[in-house]
Structures are given as C-alpha cells and as structure tokens.
Scaffold this active site. Structure first.
Site, PDB file in Angstrom:
ATOM      1  N   LYS A  75       1.031  -1.097   0.129  1.00 18.75           N
ATOM      2  CA  LYS A  75      -0.072   0.078   0.079  1.00 18.75           C
ATOM      3  C   LYS A  75       0.795   1.195  -0.022  1.00 18.75           C
ATOM      4  O   LYS A  75       1.914   1.231   0.637  1.00 18.75           O
ATOM      5  CB  LYS A  75      -0.886   0.027   1.094  1.00 18.75           C
ATOM      6  CG  LYS A  75      -1.980   0.930   1.015  1.00 18.75           C
ATOM      7  CD  LYS A  75      -3.224   0.281   0.334  1.00 18.75           C
ATOM      8  CE  LYS A  75      -4.426   1.046   0.231  1.00 18.75           C
ATOM      9  NZ  LYS A  75      -5.540   0.242  -0.279  1.00 18.75           N
TER      10      LYS A  75
HETATM   11  P1  NAD Z   1     -13.017   7.594  -2.885  1.00 19.33           P
HETATM   12  O1  NAD Z   1     -12.149   8.446  -2.489  1.00 19.33           O
HETATM   13  O2  NAD Z   1     -13.328   7.277  -4.044  1.00 19.33           O
HETATM   14  O3  NAD Z   1     -14.081   7.727  -1.863  1.00 19.33           O
HETATM   15  C1  NAD Z   1     -14.321   7.798  -0.706  1.00 19.33           C
HETATM   16  C2  NAD Z   1     -15.673   8.090  -0.170  1.00 19.33           C
HETATM   17  O4  NAD Z   1     -15.951   8.171   1.353  1.00 19.33           O
HETATM   18  C3  NAD Z   1     -16.282   9.642  -0.750  1.00 19.33           C
HETATM   19  O5  NAD Z   1     -17.508   9.446  -0.826  1.00 19.33           O
HETATM   20  C4  NAD Z   1     -15.932  10.464   0.586  1.00 19.33           C
HETATM   21  O6  NAD Z   1     -16.427  11.706   0.673  1.00 19.33           O
HETATM   22  C5  NAD Z   1     -16.342   9.332   1.521  1.00 19.33           C
HETATM   23  N1  NAD Z   1     -15.837   9.823   3.043  1.00 19.33           N
HETATM   24  C6  NAD Z   1     -14.503  10.259   3.171  1.00 19.33           C
HETATM   25  N2  NAD Z   1     -14.397  10.301   4.377  1.00 19.33           N
HETATM   26  C7  NAD Z   1     -15.300  10.056   5.163  1.00 19.33           C
HETATM   27  C8  NAD Z   1     -16.087   9.917   6.556  1.00 19.33           C
HETATM   28  N3  NAD Z   1     -14.807  10.432   7.539  1.00 19.33           N
HETATM   29  N4  NAD Z   1     -17.101   9.639   6.805  1.00 19.33           N
HETATM   30  C9  NAD Z   1     -17.828   9.189   5.658  1.00 19.33           C
HETATM   31  N5  NAD Z   1     -17.628   9.218   4.588  1.00 19.33           N
HETATM   32  C10 NAD Z   1     -16.191   9.856   4.219  1.00 19.33           C
HETATM   33  O7  NAD Z   1     -12.449   6.304  -2.152  1.00 19.33           O
HETATM   34  P2  NAD Z   1     -12.646   4.523  -2.417  1.00 19.33           P
HETATM   35  O8  NAD Z   1     -11.709   4.175  -3.758  1.00 19.33           O
HETATM   36  O9  NAD Z   1     -14.168   4.717  -3.044  1.00 19.33           O
HETATM   37  O10 NAD Z   1     -12.571   3.943  -1.220  1.00 19.33           O
HETATM   38  C11 NAD Z   1     -13.243   3.702  -0.362  1.00 19.33           C
HETATM   39  C12 NAD Z   1     -13.031   2.552   0.740  1.00 19.33           C
HETATM   40  O11 NAD Z   1     -12.956   1.347   0.117  1.00 19.33           O
HETATM   41  C13 NAD Z   1     -11.767   2.763   1.269  1.00 19.33           C
HETATM   42  O12 NAD Z   1     -11.524   2.032   2.703  1.00 19.33           O
HETATM   43  C14 NAD Z   1     -10.672   2.061   0.394  1.00 19.33           C
HETATM   44  O13 NAD Z   1      -9.556   1.477   0.946  1.00 19.33           O
HETATM   45  C15 NAD Z   1     -11.609   0.853  -0.040  1.00 19.33           C
HETATM   46  N6  NAD Z   1     -11.407   0.072  -1.115  1.00 19.33           N
HETATM   47  C16 NAD Z   1     -11.242   0.697  -2.609  1.00 19.33           C
HETATM   48  C17 NAD Z   1     -11.048  -0.076  -3.675  1.00 19.33           C
HETATM   49  C18 NAD Z   1     -10.898   0.683  -5.029  1.00 19.33           C
HETATM   50  O14 NAD Z   1     -10.896  -0.171  -5.930  1.00 19.33           O
HETATM   51  N7  NAD Z   1     -11.064   2.024  -5.043  1.00 19.33           N
HETATM   52  C19 NAD Z   1     -10.708  -1.235  -3.525  1.00 19.33           C
HETATM   53  C20 NAD Z   1     -11.098  -1.934  -2.349  1.00 19.33           C
HETATM   54  C21 NAD Z   1     -11.253  -1.332  -1.286  1.00 19.33           C
END
Ligand code: NAD
Length: 416
Positions: free
Chosen positions: A106
């Site tokens: 990561k």
């Molecule tokens: P992103 O930046 O696209 O979206 C994050 C979302 O969460 C946004 O809507 C933001 O406004 C919201 N957010 C941020 N802080 C917040 C808080 N304190 N309370 C509520 N909402 C909040 O990120 P993403 O890629 O969608 O990732 C989201 C989660 O999924 C993370 O934990 C990431 O590690 C995990 N994840 C992502 C992927 C991927 O392919 N992008 C894969 C596996 C896991």
C-alpha cells in the site's frame, strides 16, 4: 492514526485471532505481522503560488511471498505510516483469499487532495513515483487507486515510471484509463464485487437482493458503484452519504438520478430526491443491508450498538474495529469482511495486469463473468470454512488468507 482505535491495531488484532485459530508459533506470527519492506519519502511540492511545501509519502510492502506487492495509493490528510502498514497487511490476506498471485502493499501521501489543484496533484504524484521507483514495477509492486486518487493518478504514475525507464510499461499500475491500457470493468469492479458478496451472503439465508433495503456509507469509487449495482439488482437503496453527510428516501433513492447529481460535482446531501442524513444516522437506519464504503473504524463499540441491519458487507478496508466486531457478532449481525467483500477491485486489477502483460484485451462480458466466478468461489470457500469450524466469516477469510501466505513461506524456505 485514524479514530480512537488505529487501523494497525485492528489489523494486528485480526491477525492474532487467525494465528490463534491456526495454532502458529510466535515466530511465524511475528513474521506475518511485520512488513517485509517500507519506504518513507519526502516530497517537496512547488505550489501554484510558487511556495514550496514538504509532504510525506510511504510505500509499504507487507508481504511478497506469493508474488509482487499489490495495493492502492491513498491521498488523505489522515495518512501515516501505521495506516499504510495496516492497509498493506489487509492487501496480503485479500490477495490470498481470492487467490491472485500477489503479495500485499500500500502507498500513501499525507495530503488533503481537495486543497490542491490538478497541476499540484500531478507534481506530487510524479515526485512520489520517482522517489519510490527503486521498489516498484510490474514484477515488484503494482499500484492502483484508493481514497483520493483515481485513473488519472494511475496514468501519471505509469507515465513517470515509463519515461524514466525509456519505454511504456502499462503493467506498473492498474485502474488506469482505458486508452493507456486500462481494463474494461475495472472502474466498477470493487462495487460490483461488494454486491456479488452481498448476494451470496443473503442467499445463505434464502433472501434475494430484490427483497432488501440497503444503506451505503461513502459515495466514491466503491460506494457509488455498489449503490448502482444494488439498485440494478433490485434492492431498494434508501440512503447514501459522503464525507459531508448524504441523502435518504425511505421509498428508495433514484440511484441513476443521484449518480447524475454527484457526477455534476454536487454533494449527495443536496440531492432533491431525498432528505439530508448524517453519517451517524445512516449507520443506524432501519435497513437490512449496510455497506460501509468510506473509511476505517466507523463501526466501533458504540456505533455497532446502533446498527439495525442484519448484514454488514464491508466495502471499505477496516470499517469495523475489533470491539465493534464483537458487538455485531453478539447481536447476530452477519459481517462479510473487507478482505473478501471488497476484493473485486484487486481481482479485476489482476485481470488488467494479465491483459497488459499479454497486450491482449478481454471484453467487458468476459471481465464481468470472471469477476463473478472469482467472488462466488471465494465467498463459498470462506462460508464453508466458517460453517465447518463455527467461526465468523472474518476469521474464516483471515485463516484462509493467512494460511496461504504461511504455506508460501514454508514451501520457499528461509534464505540463507
Ligand atoms: P474515494 O475517495 O473514491 O471515496 C471515498 C468516499 O468516502 C467519498 O464519498 C468520501 O466523501 C467518503 N468519505 C471520506 N471520509 C469519510 C468519512 N469520515 N465519513 C464518511 N464518508 C467519508 O475512495 P474509494 O476508492 O471509494 O475507497 C473507499 C474505501 O474502499 C476505502 O476504505 C478503500 O481503501 C476501500 N477500497 C477501495 C478499492 C478501490 O478499488 N477503489 C478497493 C478495495 C477497497
């Protein structure tokens, strides 16, 4: 460190639970708990104003015994080395659970991306990439988007790496734009995989997706696509939130209209087809299915008490603390753990890497079918282990992942 319980504390507690079930020695436990390699980098950024500020970045390769490191790049103000260590460890178990030939890694930069221009984010990304060049590469460590980064970030990483080596190397990142070697279906893969996991968990209780009311926390790359596929599958999505709160409609949100609303740059909370809802309220809504798809540690000892959903399917990494997990378990809530539920992203990242290595691209249907097959197979293996050993789905997923990594260590032997 984010929240009262840090992500790393959660990750260590989960590993300790799996190690206890597996009966591993303290030495093996320590090896599995410790990152293989870490890099801390200083990133001087010339702001558009001419001022120079110093940012901090990290890349952690938790384990590379099963293959190259694989994991996202996060841009957030909360990023620190411990958070990156936790996320890297979860990637190791996740890649092993869905049996893709990767280790776990990561990266992160401590930066609030919303406070920077596109030009500044490009300079940060290129400098970060050139600083960590010695440890990344298509056979060493492959990056993907995470919170605060996107397809464009991956294109900059790929370009910086390629320009430095003198030729184009698409397989150094995944989650790239299609014109530079991205894969069809990657952008939606994590959210789609979350829904495959939810469908499988519901089916264990004879419930169809079309019968459930769902709430989704986080409306970014994971949450928005999870909401889309839940809606497509016939579920009633009654609430979604982003960092500033969100929108709720007990009759079911018009998800396509909501996606169009947020795509135009407006926050979910101003959606005219619903009423405002806070993040804390969303977690406690009277729904069947809760998908936390934002950040770590939102379901702790206190908030877990408020959950009314029967199923929690973790789109985010580490949304539940160990105390929250115990509360949910005691209250009969079924938790489909992150390392299984959100693995669709790394599965299609693997497909993207395979396609880039072969310079041959698959159709969208091929990607969708292969993703569904992998998610169903992984869920079935985890659910079977959980049933046979009377353990939670989280412990079952962890023991499968941890065992596969330990096996790789044992088979390879210790050098020298
Ligand atoms: P992103 O930046 O696209 O979206 C994050 C979302 O969460 C946004 O809507 C933001 O406004 C919201 N957010 C941020 N802080 C917040 C808080 N304190 N309370 C509520 N909402 C909040 O990120 P993403 O890629 O969608 O990732 C989201 C989660 O999924 C993370 O934990 C990431 O590690 C995990 N994840 C992502 C992927 C991927 O392919 N992008 C894969 C596996 C896991």
């Amino acid at each position: 460190m984010s929240g009262v319980t840090s992500a790393l504390t959660t990750a260590h507690a989960q590993l300790a639970s799996a190690v206890e079930i597996l009966g591993y020695s303290p030495g093996l436990h320590e090896m599995l708990a410790t990152p293989r390699r870490e890099m801390n980098v200083a990133i001087p950024l010339r702001r558009d104003s001419g001022e120079v500020v110093l940012l901090h970045g990290y890349r952690v390769q938790h384990n590379i015994s099963r293959g190259p490191g694989k994991g996202g790049l996060r841009y957030a103000a909360s990023v620190d080395i411990d958070e990156v260590r936790a996320l890297a460890m979860w990637m190791t178990w996740k890649c092993a659970v869905v049996d893709v030939p990767y280790g776990g890694a990561k990266g992160g930069v401590t930066i609030e991306p919303r406070e920077h221009s596109t030009a500044e984010l490009e300079r940060v990304t290129r400098r970060y990439t050139s600083e960590i060049m010695p440890i990344i590469g298509p056979e060493r460590d492959i990056m993907a988007p995470d919170i605060g980064t996107d397809e464009q970030t991956m294109a900059w990483v790929m370009d910086t790496y390629s320009v430095n080596l003198g030729y184009t190397i698409p397989a150094v990142t995944t989650g790239k734009p299609l014109p530079v070697g991205g894969s069809l279906g990657r952008a939606t893969a994590t959210g789609r995989g979350v829904v495959h996991a939810a469908v499988a968990a519901l089916a264990d209780d004879g419930v169809a997706l079309s019968e459930v009311r769902a709430a989704v926390q986080g409306f970014g790359k994971v949450g928005s696509h999870a909401a889309h596929w839940l809606h497509e599958g016939g579920a009633r999505v009654v609430a979604v939130t982003d960092v500033d709160g969100g929108t709720r409609n007990d009759d079911g949100l018009d998800v396509p209209a909501l996606l169009a609303h947020t795509a135009s740059g407006l926050p979910a909370s101003t959606f005219p087809g619903g009423t405002p809802v806070s993040n804390a309220e969303l977690l406690a809504l009277d729904v069947d299915l809760l998908v936390p798809a934002a950040v770590e540690n939102v379901l702790d000892e206190e908030t877990a008490q408020t959950v009314k959903a029967r199923w929690v399917v973790e789109g985010a990494n580490g949304p539940t603390t160990p105390e929250g997990d115990r509360v949910l378990h005691d209250r009969g809530v079924i938790v489909v753990p992150d390392i299984l539920a959100n693995a669709g992203g790394v599965v299609v990242s693997y497909f993207e890497w395979v396609q880039a290595n072969q310079a041959y691209w698959w159709t969208e249907d091929e990607i969708a079918d292969r993703l569904e097959h992998r998610m169903r197979a992984a869920y079935a293996a985890v659910a079977t282990t959980a049933r046979e050993q009377s353990i939670s789905l989280r412990d079952a997923a962890l023991t499968i992942g941890v065992r596969r990594v330990a096996e790789a260590h044992q088979i390879r032997g210790l050098y020298p």
